[in-house]
Write an enzyme that holds these catalytic residues in place. Structure first.
Site, PDB file in Angstrom:
ATOM      1  N   VAL A  14      50.731  50.312  80.384  1.00 25.65           N
ATOM      2  CA  VAL A  14      49.879  51.202  79.596  1.00 25.65           C
ATOM      3  C   VAL A  14      49.231  50.433  78.445  1.00 25.65           C
ATOM      4  CG1 VAL A  14      49.868  53.212  78.090  1.00 25.65           C
ATOM      5  CG2 VAL A  14      51.153  53.284  80.223  1.00 25.65           C
ATOM      6  N   GLU A 166      47.639  53.995  87.612  1.00 23.96           N
ATOM      7  CA  GLU A 166      47.661  52.577  87.935  1.00 23.96           C
ATOM      8  C   GLU A 166      46.816  52.328  89.182  1.00 23.96           C
ATOM      9  OE1 GLU A 166      51.669  51.012  87.787  1.00 23.96           O
ATOM     10  OE2 GLU A 166      52.081  52.378  86.135  1.00 23.96           O
ATOM     11  N   CYS A 277      55.893  57.461  86.209  1.00 23.39           N
ATOM     12  CA  CYS A 277      55.715  58.705  85.444  1.00 23.39           C
ATOM     13  C   CYS A 277      56.253  59.964  86.105  1.00 23.39           C
ATOM     14  CB  CYS A 277      54.235  58.917  85.158  1.00 23.39           C
ATOM     15  SG  CYS A 277      53.585  57.762  83.961  1.00 23.39           S
TER      16      CYS A 277
HETATM   17  C1  UDX Z   1      50.174  59.156  87.280  1.00 23.09           C
HETATM   18  C2  UDX Z   1      49.081  60.130  86.791  1.00 23.09           C
HETATM   19  O1  UDX Z   1      48.101  60.296  87.825  1.00 23.09           O
HETATM   20  C3  UDX Z   1      48.446  59.607  85.530  1.00 23.09           C
HETATM   21  O2  UDX Z   1      47.483  60.537  85.047  1.00 23.09           O
HETATM   22  C4  UDX Z   1      49.553  59.420  84.507  1.00 23.09           C
HETATM   23  O3  UDX Z   1      49.049  58.971  83.296  1.00 23.09           O
HETATM   24  C5  UDX Z   1      50.595  58.452  85.027  1.00 23.09           C
HETATM   25  O4  UDX Z   1      51.121  58.941  86.255  1.00 23.09           O
HETATM   26  P1  UDX Z   1      50.229  56.846  88.591  1.00 23.09           P
HETATM   27  O5  UDX Z   1      51.705  56.984  88.559  1.00 23.09           O
HETATM   28  O6  UDX Z   1      49.636  55.536  88.205  1.00 23.09           O
HETATM   29  O7  UDX Z   1      49.549  57.927  87.634  1.00 23.09           O
HETATM   30  O8  UDX Z   1      49.729  57.133  90.078  1.00 23.09           O
HETATM   31  P2  UDX Z   1      49.118  58.358  90.909  1.00 23.09           P
HETATM   32  O9  UDX Z   1      47.830  57.939  91.472  1.00 23.09           O
HETATM   33  O10 UDX Z   1      49.143  59.629  90.154  1.00 23.09           O
HETATM   34  O11 UDX Z   1      50.137  58.440  92.130  1.00 23.09           O
HETATM   35  C6  UDX Z   1      51.524  58.725  91.968  1.00 23.09           C
HETATM   36  C7  UDX Z   1      52.245  58.684  93.298  1.00 23.09           C
HETATM   37  O12 UDX Z   1      51.870  59.760  94.140  1.00 23.09           O
HETATM   38  C8  UDX Z   1      51.963  57.407  94.105  1.00 23.09           C
HETATM   39  O13 UDX Z   1      53.152  56.947  94.712  1.00 23.09           O
HETATM   40  C9  UDX Z   1      50.948  57.868  95.106  1.00 23.09           C
HETATM   41  O14 UDX Z   1      50.922  57.061  96.245  1.00 23.09           O
HETATM   42  C10 UDX Z   1      51.430  59.281  95.389  1.00 23.09           C
HETATM   43  N1  UDX Z   1      50.357  60.173  95.880  1.00 23.09           N
HETATM   44  C11 UDX Z   1      49.278  60.451  95.091  1.00 23.09           C
HETATM   45  C12 UDX Z   1      50.460  60.740  97.137  1.00 23.09           C
HETATM   46  O15 UDX Z   1      51.427  60.507  97.862  1.00 23.09           O
HETATM   47  N2  UDX Z   1      49.459  61.566  97.574  1.00 23.09           N
HETATM   48  C13 UDX Z   1      48.370  61.868  96.816  1.00 23.09           C
HETATM   49  O16 UDX Z   1      47.517  62.632  97.273  1.00 23.09           O
HETATM   50  C14 UDX Z   1      48.273  61.285  95.539  1.00 23.09           C
HETATM   51  P1  ADP Z   2      54.563  51.291  80.485  1.00 28.12           P
HETATM   52  O1  ADP Z   2      54.296  51.475  81.943  1.00 28.12           O
HETATM   53  O2  ADP Z   2      54.837  52.600  79.776  1.00 28.12           O
HETATM   54  O3  ADP Z   2      53.509  50.482  79.796  1.00 28.12           O
HETATM   55  P2  ADP Z   2      56.345  48.972  80.463  1.00 28.12           P
HETATM   56  O4  ADP Z   2      57.825  48.939  80.712  1.00 28.12           O
HETATM   57  O5  ADP Z   2      55.435  48.289  81.426  1.00 28.12           O
HETATM   58  O6  ADP Z   2      55.965  50.522  80.339  1.00 28.12           O
HETATM   59  O7  ADP Z   2      56.022  48.384  79.024  1.00 28.12           O
HETATM   60  C1  ADP Z   2      56.720  48.668  77.862  1.00 28.12           C
HETATM   61  C2  ADP Z   2      56.851  47.375  77.042  1.00 28.12           C
HETATM   62  O8  ADP Z   2      57.346  47.702  75.735  1.00 28.12           O
HETATM   63  C3  ADP Z   2      57.827  46.342  77.606  1.00 28.12           C
HETATM   64  O9  ADP Z   2      57.133  45.118  77.847  1.00 28.12           O
HETATM   65  C4  ADP Z   2      58.905  46.182  76.492  1.00 28.12           C
HETATM   66  O10 ADP Z   2      59.342  44.833  76.341  1.00 28.12           O
HETATM   67  C5  ADP Z   2      58.150  46.629  75.255  1.00 28.12           C
HETATM   68  N1  ADP Z   2      59.005  47.097  74.153  1.00 28.12           N
HETATM   69  C6  ADP Z   2      59.990  48.015  74.195  1.00 28.12           C
HETATM   70  N2  ADP Z   2      60.527  48.221  72.965  1.00 28.12           N
HETATM   71  C7  ADP Z   2      59.859  47.399  72.103  1.00 28.12           C
HETATM   72  C8  ADP Z   2      59.926  47.151  70.688  1.00 28.12           C
HETATM   73  N3  ADP Z   2      60.796  47.802  69.887  1.00 28.12           N
HETATM   74  N4  ADP Z   2      59.084  46.237  70.159  1.00 28.12           N
HETATM   75  C9  ADP Z   2      58.193  45.596  70.949  1.00 28.12           C
HETATM   76  N5  ADP Z   2      58.072  45.793  72.287  1.00 28.12           N
HETATM   77  C10 ADP Z   2      58.880  46.673  72.871  1.00 28.12           C
END
Ligand code: UDX
Ligand code: ADP
Length: 465
Positions: A14, A166, A277
């Site tokens: 993110v 993603e 998520c």
């Molecule tokens: C999700 C939300 O879409 C996004 O808004 C939020 O901020 C984070 O979570 P993401 O997890 O990146 O995003 O992927 P998304 O495209 O939503 O898909 C989630 C899962 O559902 C994936 O495994 C995808 O393959 C599956 N999926 C999605 C299905 O199986 N069928 C669909 O029609 C859509």
């Molecule tokens: P997301 O998908 O929500 O971005 P990630 O696990 O990919 O989650 O990223 C979260 C990041 O935050 C990790 O790289 C982790 O090392 C970092 N992190 C967690 N706690 C702290 C902190 N207190 N200070 C700095 N970085 C942190």
């Protein structure tokens, strides 16, 4: 108040893409992304932008453009906090694995650490922005911590949840359906909201920037994910019925989706949803509902998870059944390990659970994914603690060539919808497999008719073999 210095704590899926886009769109703002993880920061700073730790189409180009200009990656968290006017918190909030709320509640340990660190370091007023998905009312906990440990410094807390998916993060950030900003209704709160609105207004039309109170914003994020996941589970719940009745799930989805009140999105049947998520947020919603005594609300949303677990297990069981009830010692090729295409993220990927199930039956799995490295596959399996790391290494091989993955296999499982799978030389794959050569398409990705013409037995989700 005009923002010129932003810091983001957390350089993950993110924080990284979001800050890269802010830096690109706002060259007058210095954006510093910090993380405790030195390896991760080193990768973000790798001179070869192809080595940055997050794979996302279009991201490396933006990093190449902005890095060193107004986008910086650093491990010096304190210096970045000190310098910034606005601090985004983008750290991980995984499901708790211990104690009260184990398996459901979000673990806010890292959020709390961030809050304490900001309180300790800040010497002037700061706006803190919650970017991570958080349980409703987290902002009040953050406020409690910082106002009681601070040194007369004023903080405003905003909720600005990320809706990017993603694989399409760069497009989603570039042209989002909406940006949501929650803040206090006090005059100071509204000044903070306006400051963040102005950052986004550099590239997003005002009418797409929604402002609400903090709690609505926090709850909207959690529930947007729950609604999306519910749609996937709803369509997946019908796949089993299609298999019994010869209805075709893709046709059913098309028919449902053309109703404009329902719409076509999130109706693609699959082996189950994954990602960082959906599961986490629904479990969290269930936990929150239960903690307010709302039993039926909790049970209702929990069913979405139950359906998703059922779908993954059902897929694995169908494979076993179709392979004459035994996969012991049989080579099974996995095409795809990421939770969806165009990402190297594997969190909660259906592939992990399908592999786990097949490993109980002592299958020999051979994995190919275009973006997921070997160490990640083992890390995911080891994390399940179903068996020892040695046993995982023995049962699963990770290869860099899809043809090698499929050679001498009894069956192929398609677990991620990578486009490249469609373009393989399927005749060559067929020739190299044991017969009857079977494909279990967990994504309904491949052209089943074409594959059947070659000689494959194909089982798509929602249809019979
Ligand atoms: C999700 C939300 O879409 C996004 O808004 C939020 O901020 C984070 O979570 P993401 O997890 O990146 O995003 O992927 P998304 O495209 O939503 O898909 C989630 C899962 O559902 C994936 O495994 C995808 O393959 C599956 N999926 C999605 C299905 O199986 N069928 C669909 O029609 C859509
Ligand atoms: P997301 O998908 O929500 O971005 P990630 O696990 O990919 O989650 O990223 C979260 C990041 O935050 C990790 O790289 C982790 O090392 C970092 N992190 C967690 N706690 C702290 C902190 N207190 N200070 C700095 N970085 C942190």
């Amino acid at each position: 108040m005009s923002i010129t210095r932003i810091c983001c704590i957390g350089a993950g899926y993110v924080g990284g893409p979001t800050m890269a886009v802010i830096a690109k769109k706002c060259p007058h703002i210095k954006v510093t992304v910090v993380d405790l993880n030195e390896q991760r920061i080193a990768a973000w700073n790798d001179p070869d932008v192809n080595n940055i730790p997050v794979y996302e189409p279009g991201l490396s180009e933006v990093v190449a453009e902005a890095r060193g200009r107004n986008l910086f990656f650093s491990t010096d968290v304190e210096a970045a906090i000190d310098e910034a006017q606005m601090i985004f918190i983008s750290v991980n909030t995984p499901t708790k694995t211990y104690g009260a709320g184990k398996g459901q509640a979000a673990d806010l340990k890292w959020i709390e650490l961030c809050a304490r660190q900001i309180a300790r370091v800040a010497k002037d007023d700061k706006i803190i922005v919650e970017k991570s998905t958080l349980p409703v009312r987290t902002a009040s906990a953050i406020r409690d911590i910082i106002t009681h440990t601070g040194s007369g410094v004023h903080f405003q807390i905003l909720s600005n949840p990320e809706f990017l998916a993603e694989g399409t993060a760069m497009e989603d950030l570039d042209a989002p359906d909406r940006v949501l900003i929650g803040g206090d209704s006090t005059p100071e709160g509204q000044v903070a909201v306006k400051a963040l609105v102005e950052v986004y207004a550099n590239w997003i039309p005002q009418e797409r920037i929604l402002t609400t109170n903090v709690w609505s914003s926090e709850l909207s994020k959690l529930t947007a994910n729950a609604f999306l996941a519910q749609r996937v589970s709803s369509i997946n719940s019908l796949t089993e019925l299609c298999e019994k009745t010869e209805a075709d799930i893709s046709e059913v989805a098309r028919a449902i989706g053309t109703d404009s009140r329902i719409g076509p999105k999130f109706l693609k049947a699959s082996v189950g949803f994954g990602g960082s998520c959906f599961q986490k947020d629904i479990l969290n919603l269930v936990y929150i509902a239960r903690s307010y005594g709302l039993q039926e609300t909790a049970d209702y949303w929990e069913q979405v998870i139950i359906m998703n677990d059922h779908q993954k297990k059902r897929f694995a069981n169908q494979m076993i059944k179709n392979l004459y009830n035994t996969v012991n010692g049989k080579k099974i090729a996995f095409l795809g390990w990421a939770f969806k295409k165009d990402t190297n993220d594997t969190r909660e990927s259906a592939a992990i659970y399908v592999a786990d199930h097949l490993l109980y039956e002592q299958a020999d799995i051979s994995v190919y994914d275009p973006k997921v490295p070997e160490r990640q596959v083992y890390a995911d399996l080891d994390y399940l603690v179903s068996r020892s790391p040695e046993e995982n290494k023995k049962g699963v091989k990770v290869v860099e060539d899809p043809y090698e993955a499929c050679k001498d296999a009894h069956a192929i499982a398609v677990l991620t919808e990578w486009e490249e799978f469609k373009n393989y030389d399927w005749q060559r794959i067929y020739d190299s497999m044991l017969k009857p050569a079977k494909i279990f398409d967990g994504r309904n990705l491949l052209d089943a008719e074409k594959l059947r013409a070659i000689g494959f037995q194909v089982r798509s989700i929602g249809s019979t073999l």
